[in-house]
Design a protein around this motif. Structure first.
Motif, PDB file in Angstrom:
ATOM      1  N   THR A   1      -0.846   9.371   5.943  1.00  0.00           N
ATOM      2  CA  THR A   1      -1.475  10.729   5.074  1.00  0.00           C
ATOM      3  C   THR A   1      -1.841  11.316   5.293  1.00  0.00           C
ATOM      4  O   THR A   1      -2.178  12.478   4.321  1.00  0.00           O
ATOM      5  CB  THR A   1      -2.714   9.913   4.602  1.00  0.00           C
ATOM      6  OG1 THR A   1      -3.810   9.630   5.499  1.00  0.00           O
ATOM      7  CG2 THR A   1      -2.918   7.939   4.069  1.00  0.00           C
TER       8      THR A   1
ATOM      9  N   TYR B   1       1.324   4.386  -2.593  1.00  0.00           N
ATOM     10  CA  TYR B   1       0.931   5.665  -2.150  1.00  0.00           C
ATOM     11  C   TYR B   1       1.624   6.697  -3.163  1.00  0.00           C
ATOM     12  O   TYR B   1       1.456   7.128  -3.142  1.00  0.00           O
ATOM     13  CB  TYR B   1       0.488   4.914  -0.445  1.00  0.00           C
ATOM     14  CG  TYR B   1      -0.015   7.023  -0.155  1.00  0.00           C
ATOM     15  CD1 TYR B   1      -1.370   7.462  -0.332  1.00  0.00           C
ATOM     16  CD2 TYR B   1       1.150   7.538   1.248  1.00  0.00           C
ATOM     17  CE1 TYR B   1      -1.644   8.794   0.364  1.00  0.00           C
ATOM     18  CE2 TYR B   1       1.078   9.128   1.125  1.00  0.00           C
ATOM     19  CZ  TYR B   1      -0.402   9.632   1.113  1.00  0.00           C
ATOM     20  OH  TYR B   1      -1.237  10.738   1.573  1.00  0.00           O
TER      21      TYR B   1
ATOM     22  N   SER C   1       1.196  13.384   1.623  1.00  0.00           N
ATOM     23  CA  SER C   1       1.964  12.547   0.192  1.00  0.00           C
ATOM     24  C   SER C   1       3.356  13.022  -0.796  1.00  0.00           C
ATOM     25  O   SER C   1       3.200  12.257  -0.753  1.00  0.00           O
ATOM     26  CB  SER C   1       0.512  13.123  -1.023  1.00  0.00           C
ATOM     27  OG  SER C   1       0.715  14.021  -1.455  1.00  0.00           O
TER      28      SER C   1
ATOM     29  N   VAL D   1      -7.473  -0.354   0.321  1.00  0.00           N
ATOM     30  CA  VAL D   1      -7.333   1.061  -0.554  1.00  0.00           C
ATOM     31  C   VAL D   1      -8.570   1.362  -1.427  1.00  0.00           C
ATOM     32  O   VAL D   1      -8.856   2.353  -1.229  1.00  0.00           O
ATOM     33  CB  VAL D   1      -5.853   0.821  -1.316  1.00  0.00           C
ATOM     34  CG1 VAL D   1      -5.867   2.589  -2.056  1.00  0.00           C
ATOM     35  CG2 VAL D   1      -4.904   1.333  -0.268  1.00  0.00           C
ATOM     36  N   THR D   2      -9.269   0.721  -2.094  1.00  0.00           N
ATOM     37  CA  THR D   2      -9.836   0.942  -3.340  1.00  0.00           C
ATOM     38  C   THR D   2     -11.507   0.730  -2.550  1.00  0.00           C
ATOM     39  O   THR D   2     -12.208   1.564  -3.482  1.00  0.00           O
ATOM     40  CB  THR D   2     -10.095  -0.523  -4.327  1.00  0.00           C
ATOM     41  OG1 THR D   2     -10.090  -1.665  -3.714  1.00  0.00           O
ATOM     42  CG2 THR D   2      -8.302  -0.524  -4.755  1.00  0.00           C
ATOM     43  N   HIS D   3     -11.824   0.346  -1.787  1.00  0.00           N
ATOM     44  CA  HIS D   3     -12.659   0.739  -0.687  1.00  0.00           C
ATOM     45  C   HIS D   3     -12.481   1.562   0.241  1.00  0.00           C
ATOM     46  O   HIS D   3     -14.090   2.000   0.330  1.00  0.00           O
ATOM     47  CB  HIS D   3     -13.392  -0.688  -0.186  1.00  0.00           C
ATOM     48  CG  HIS D   3     -13.560  -1.469  -1.330  1.00  0.00           C
ATOM     49  ND1 HIS D   3     -12.685  -2.360  -2.047  1.00  0.00           N
ATOM     50  CD2 HIS D   3     -14.675  -1.904  -1.967  1.00  0.00           C
ATOM     51  CE1 HIS D   3     -13.425  -2.870  -3.045  1.00  0.00           C
ATOM     52  NE2 HIS D   3     -14.249  -2.467  -3.324  1.00  0.00           N
ATOM     53  N   ALA D   4     -11.957   1.415   1.133  1.00  0.00           N
ATOM     54  CA  ALA D   4     -11.820   2.706   2.191  1.00  0.00           C
ATOM     55  C   ALA D   4     -10.656   3.862   1.974  1.00  0.00           C
ATOM     56  O   ALA D   4     -11.223   4.826   3.201  1.00  0.00           O
ATOM     57  CB  ALA D   4     -11.900   1.160   2.889  1.00  0.00           C
ATOM     58  N   GLY D   5      -9.822   3.416   1.061  1.00  0.00           N
ATOM     59  CA  GLY D   5      -8.918   4.937   1.159  1.00  0.00           C
ATOM     60  C   GLY D   5      -7.911   5.000   1.876  1.00  0.00           C
ATOM     61  O   GLY D   5      -7.231   3.400   2.823  1.00  0.00           O
ATOM     62  N   TYR D   6      -6.843   5.063   1.448  1.00  0.00           N
ATOM     63  CA  TYR D   6      -4.820   5.326   1.867  1.00  0.00           C
ATOM     64  C   TYR D   6      -5.173   5.511   3.563  1.00  0.00           C
ATOM     65  O   TYR D   6      -5.270   4.625   4.525  1.00  0.00           O
ATOM     66  CB  TYR D   6      -4.379   6.064   1.978  1.00  0.00           C
ATOM     67  CG  TYR D   6      -3.369   5.584  -0.217  1.00  0.00           C
ATOM     68  CD1 TYR D   6      -2.792   4.400  -0.219  1.00  0.00           C
ATOM     69  CD2 TYR D   6      -4.631   5.932  -0.948  1.00  0.00           C
ATOM     70  CE1 TYR D   6      -2.223   4.014  -1.874  1.00  0.00           C
ATOM     71  CE2 TYR D   6      -3.868   6.042  -2.405  1.00  0.00           C
ATOM     72  CZ  TYR D   6      -2.920   4.754  -2.685  1.00  0.00           C
ATOM     73  OH  TYR D   6      -2.749   4.481  -3.661  1.00  0.00           O
ATOM     74  N   GLY D   7      -6.022   6.439   4.129  1.00  0.00           N
ATOM     75  CA  GLY D   7      -6.133   6.544   5.463  1.00  0.00           C
ATOM     76  C   GLY D   7      -6.678   5.605   6.101  1.00  0.00           C
ATOM     77  O   GLY D   7      -5.930   5.380   7.477  1.00  0.00           O
ATOM     78  N   THR D   8      -7.033   4.471   6.210  1.00  0.00           N
ATOM     79  CA  THR D   8      -8.332   4.034   6.620  1.00  0.00           C
ATOM     80  C   THR D   8      -7.371   2.865   6.954  1.00  0.00           C
ATOM     81  O   THR D   8      -7.192   1.992   7.970  1.00  0.00           O
ATOM     82  CB  THR D   8      -9.484   3.725   5.858  1.00  0.00           C
ATOM     83  OG1 THR D   8     -10.127   4.259   5.856  1.00  0.00           O
ATOM     84  CG2 THR D   8     -10.412   2.530   6.789  1.00  0.00           C
TER      85      THR D   8
ATOM     86  N   VAL E   1       1.264  -1.303   0.233  1.00  0.00           N
ATOM     87  CA  VAL E   1      -0.065   0.249  -0.187  1.00  0.00           C
ATOM     88  C   VAL E   1       0.932   1.354  -0.100  1.00  0.00           C
ATOM     89  O   VAL E   1       0.662   2.712  -0.953  1.00  0.00           O
ATOM     90  CB  VAL E   1      -0.739   0.197   1.288  1.00  0.00           C
ATOM     91  CG1 VAL E   1      -1.507   1.260   1.248  1.00  0.00           C
ATOM     92  CG2 VAL E   1      -1.891  -1.281   1.049  1.00  0.00           C
TER      93      VAL E   1
END
Length: 402
Positions: free
Chosen positions: A103, A47, A106, A168-175, A43
């Motif tokens: 996050t 990122y 970047s 990442v595709t469903h909740a994002g990098y932060g999660t 990940v």
């Protein structure tokens, strides 16, 4: 007292218990660290690549592994001064806390800083934790014990490595970053129940052997040969986890997640089988097959435009990598006394993380000049260079006591 690396342990009438309470507690911290590390392993490069491309991805993994390697060199001294528990807890905190703020920016400098801190934390957890684990596994069941540890650490990587990219595709990098950080931090509580350095000295007796230092271990062929072989396979592992998501054409990107699932699944299965086989017949004879299977897997994966080849190649590589993991580590533990388990853990993990870092950094440059398929092919052709030390280890070796 050391034992011949090629001789399986003597059969005892009553086999010592393997699943003790301290070992089960150790599994908790092992799972927490593994989830934190592998969830973000692919990940974070992705990122970084969002702002800096493939070179930034390689830099992220390279900095993570560089800090890990440097940390592994100093961890045995930290353990001697502060004990296993404090060192292991500090490692879990350094592995988890920086992930929570990944996050915030970047910028590649920020990402590298986070990776450096997490790499240091990971070094503390694997070296201190690895030595504790080895001391908790009976010598008569070393191969089986290391295989079990491989399964416990392999299952989180099996799930977390592809799960990270899916999340990442469903909740994002932060999660994903928060989940990874929390996994390591939550495991710190379990460390309080583990034996510390003083407990291990009591087990070893009033006059323990003088431990082999890291530098001396690197100058000792009986330890250096397995390190070199395993470092070669680890180099390919760093390439796989970092660049496979970038190497597969966008039209076939859906194959990346199953491929990253198959690789650790195969490694977990063969690591277990190698441990069971090693207890009965010796681990040395497994080193060459592990190396050759790993190289063959990289060669097959070079067909990045063919989904079936990508899955088959990663499975083949994973099978070889699992065999190499167990056989080289078992050989090294068999060649030292318990007082040097920390050094063995440091050397083996130096090979693991140093190899992954070199692979990620070097492959990025090579792929930029040749393209991904040729870069995978060249890597596969270079790996058999490690056959010389692997073949040498087919003969019995003994590390003399200090």
């Amino acid at each position: 007292m050391t034992t011949s690396a090629n001789c399986p342990p003597r059969t005892a009438t009553a086999r010592p218990s393997l699943l003790t309470r301290p070992l089960l507690l150790r599994f908790v911290s092992l799972v927490g660290a593994s989830v934190s590390f592998f969830l973000l392993l692919s990940v974070v490069p992705a990122y970084a690549a969002g702002s800096g491309g493939g070179n930034a991805a390689g830099l992220a993994t390279g900095s993570l592994m560089l800090a890990t390697v440097l940390g592994e060199l100093i961890t045995p001294r930290l353990v001697a001064r502060h004990g296993y528990r404090a060192t292991l807890m500090a490692g879990l905190v350094l592995l988890g806390a920086p992930a929570l703020v990944l996050t915030v920016s970047s910028d590649i400098a920020w990402i590298v800083a986070v990776c450096l801190l997490r790499g240091l934390g990971f070094a503390l957890t694997i070296v201190a934790g690895g030595a504790v684990t080895a001391s908790l596994v009976p010598a008569e069941r070393r191969g089986e014990g290391l295989a079990l540890v491989g399964v416990v650490s392999g299952v989180p990587s099996l799930v977390a490595l592809p799960l990270g990219l899916w999340l990442v595709t469903h909740a994002g990098y932060g999660t994903v970053a928060v989940i990874g950080g929390t996994a390591a931090l939550a495991a710190t509580v379990s460390v309080l129940g583990l034996p510390d350095a003083n407990a291990r000295k009591a087990v070893e007796g009033p006059r323990p052997d003088r431990p082999v230092g890291v530098l001396r271990g690197l100058r000792t062929g009986a330890l250096l040969r397995p390190v070199l072989v395993f470092a070669t396979t680890a180099t390919a592992a760093g390439i796989m986890v970092t660049f496979l998501p970038l190497a597969v054409p966008r039209a076939h990107s859906g194959v990346v997640t199953p491929a990253l699932f198959v690789q650790p699944a195969a490694a977990t299965a063969t690591r277990w089988l190698a441990g069971r086989h090693g207890d009965r017949h010796g681990s040395a004879r497994l080193v060459v097959p592990g190396l050759l299977l790993s190289a063959a897997g990289v060669a097959v994966t070079a067909a990045t435009g063919t989904p079936a080849a990508v899955v088959a190649g990663t499975a083949l590589f994973g099978a070889g990598f699992g065999i190499a993991q167990n056989s080289t580590l078992a050989l090294m533990y068999a060649r030292v006394s318990p007082s040097s388990y920390g050094t063995v853990s440091a050397l083996w993990n130096l090979a693991y993380d140093g190899g992954m870092g070199v692979g990620a950094a070097g492959f990025g440059v090579l792929a930029g000049a040749t393209g991904y398929p040729w870069a995978f092919t060249v890597t596969a052709l270079l790996m058999p260079a490690a056959l010389a030390p692997a073949v040498r280890d087919l003969r019995p070796a003994r590390l003399r006591r200090s």
